[in-house]
Write an enzyme that holds these catalytic residues in place. Structure first.
Site, mmCIF file in Angstrom:
data_model
loop_
_atom_site.group_PDB
_atom_site.id
_atom_site.type_symbol
_atom_site.label_atom_id
_atom_site.label_comp_id
_atom_site.label_asym_id
_atom_site.label_seq_id
_atom_site.Cartn_x
_atom_site.Cartn_y
_atom_site.Cartn_z
ATOM 1 C CE LYS A 1 37.259 36.071 38.449
ATOM 2 N NZ LYS A 1 36.208 35.194 37.937
ATOM 3 C CE LYS B 1 31.436 41.041 34.277
ATOM 4 N NZ LYS B 1 31.501 40.284 35.504
ATOM 5 C CE LYS C 1 29.854 34.692 30.986
ATOM 6 N NZ LYS C 1 30.313 34.082 32.227
HETATM 7 P P1 ADP Z 1 34.101 37.613 36.388
HETATM 8 O O1 ADP Z 1 32.846 38.040 35.721
HETATM 9 O O2 ADP Z 1 35.154 38.682 36.394
HETATM 10 O O3 ADP Z 1 34.610 36.275 35.923
HETATM 11 P P2 ADP Z 1 32.919 36.410 38.798
HETATM 12 O O4 ADP Z 1 31.733 35.986 38.016
HETATM 13 O O5 ADP Z 1 33.796 35.369 39.373
HETATM 14 O O6 ADP Z 1 33.785 37.448 37.935
HETATM 15 O O7 ADP Z 1 32.429 37.403 39.940
HETATM 16 C C1 ADP Z 1 33.029 37.523 41.206
HETATM 17 C C2 ADP Z 1 32.442 38.719 41.907
HETATM 18 O O8 ADP Z 1 32.954 39.934 41.335
HETATM 19 C C3 ADP Z 1 30.913 38.827 41.778
HETATM 20 O O9 ADP Z 1 30.393 39.302 43.009
HETATM 21 C C4 ADP Z 1 30.715 39.854 40.695
HETATM 22 O O10 ADP Z 1 29.487 40.520 40.802
HETATM 23 C C5 ADP Z 1 31.886 40.798 40.943
HETATM 24 N N1 ADP Z 1 32.312 41.480 39.727
HETATM 25 C C6 ADP Z 1 32.660 40.901 38.540
HETATM 26 N N2 ADP Z 1 33.042 41.814 37.639
HETATM 27 C C7 ADP Z 1 32.922 43.032 38.257
HETATM 28 C C8 ADP Z 1 33.173 44.384 37.829
HETATM 29 N N3 ADP Z 1 33.607 44.671 36.605
HETATM 30 N N4 ADP Z 1 32.943 45.392 38.729
HETATM 31 C C9 ADP Z 1 32.500 45.117 39.977
HETATM 32 N N5 ADP Z 1 32.252 43.857 40.433
HETATM 33 C C10 ADP Z 1 32.461 42.820 39.589
HETATM 34 NA NA NA Z 2 30.404 37.603 36.946
#
Ligand code: ADP
Ligand code: NA
Length: 324
Positions: free
Chosen positions: A195, A192, A111
């Site tokens: 959002k 990956k 990041k």
């Molecule tokens: P993001 O990276 O989408 O903003 P968060 O950091 O809020 O998501 O993560 C929320 C949860 O979702 C965490 O437990 C994270 O490990 C899981 N997670 C995020 N992206 C993925 C993905 N592409 N596949 C599976 N789990 C994910």
């Molecule tokens: Na994440």
């Protein structure tokens, strides 16, 4: 009975990746355990957020937790900033973290990536996450694959504190699902699904309607082979779609291979899309009923009350142990 903690950032609306890797599993813990599910809004502000959007996203995420089946009678659902102990413990955790170990976090490196205007919070967010977890005496943290390194840091910080000051923290275990722990972006399947990535069109929001889901999956990157076969190395796009299909339909990877033998990607993609639509539909219906109800605010108030009670006790123990 174990203590379970997990959080999701209210940046954008959760994707199918968040659901299959994390949210979907939360519900299975709540019968037998003491569960804490958190809207980690203080993690969201490590990058600039629009204030109205952030508030709105926090509320929406809370409604989504309920819509997937989190029962406020069985689990504690709350918003991080409503429990000041998180930020206070966050400072303590920052002070026992080393710069070097924080700079080595791959998520930070990705990041920050030599950009200008990177906030210090982006570097120190893993110690805040450690605090979120350690405040509740957490035994198990169910997360997706991308959080593995942060959980390792959390364990190190807990052990370091216990050794240097007083043995007060439970060293938590991480639970990462065997399948679906890293759902990939539909357009660029070596990345990956996220959002938080504004530039990506390759994600499915949990609120996407049927037409949008169908369109996005039909457009997903595959390959020129036209064979539905699971091969993560050579067929990352198709393998990702198969994982999604399997988790949404309950069919095994082998069953899916058999079903689409001799058929093209068009039929296959339609099958994937229908399975996704089917599994999101009941969640979306419950979500729409919840989002405008006062019930939601009551639930969050009660959640914060309980979380404050538990977290303040642990914070006090940590402060005492350090002489604060
Ligand atoms: P993001 O990276 O989408 O903003 P968060 O950091 O809020 O998501 O993560 C929320 C949860 O979702 C965490 O437990 C994270 O490990 C899981 N997670 C995020 N992206 C993925 C993905 N592409 N596949 C599976 N789990 C994910
Ligand atoms: Na994440």
């Amino acid at each position: 009975m174990s203590v379970i903690f997990s959080g999701v950032k209210p940046t954008g609306f959760p994707t199918l990746g968040n659901y299959l890797g994390a949210l979907k599993h939360f519900v299975t813990y709540q019968e037998e355990n003491d569960c804490y599910f958190c809207v980690v809004n203080q993690h969201a502000i490590t990058v600039p957020q629009d204030k109205l959007e952030l508030r709105d996203n926090s509320r929406k995420l809370a409604a989504l937790y309920l819509a997937i089946g989190i029962d406020p009678e069985k689990s504690t659902l709350f918003i991080q900033s409503e429990v000041p102990a998180h930020a206070k413990m966050g400072w303590i955790m920052q002070c026992i973290s080393y710069m070097g170990e924080l700079e080595r976090m791959t998520q930070f490196k990705d990041k920050a990536d030599n950009r200008v205007g990177v906030s210090a919070g982006l570097l120190t967010y893993p110690p805040l996450m450690a605090s979120d977890i350690l405040l509740y005496g957490t035994d198990i943290v169910p997360v997706g694959d991308d959080q593995k390194q942060h959980l390792e840091l959390t364990r190190n910080l807990a052990e370091r504190f216990n050794k240097q000051y007083n043995d007060i923290f439970t060293v938590p275990d991480v639970h990462i699902p065997k399948i679906g722990a890293r759902i990939m972006d539909l357009g660029t399947p070596d990345k990956k699904m996220s959002k938080s990535d504004e530039n990506s069109a390759g994600y499915i929001s949990m609120l996407d309607d049927e037409k949008t889901i169908m369109k996005k999956i039909k457009r997903a990157t595959t390959d020129s082979e036209a064979i539905v076969k699971y091969d993560k190395e050579n067929k990352p796009g198709v393998s990702n779609l198969m994982t999604i299909y399997s988790l949404c339909s309950g069919k095994s990877i082998n069953e899916i291979e058999d079903m689409y033998e001799g058929k093209g990607y068009g039929d296959f993609k339609e099958g994937v899309a229908l399975a996704v639509i089917e599994s999101l539909k009941p969640i979306q219906e419950r979500y729409n009923a919840l989002i405008n109800s006062d019930e939601l605010d009551d639930i969050l108030d009660r959640g914060a009350e309980k979380a404050n009670r538990v977290a303040n006790k642990m914070l006090q123990k940590a402060e005492r142990a350090m002489g604060l």
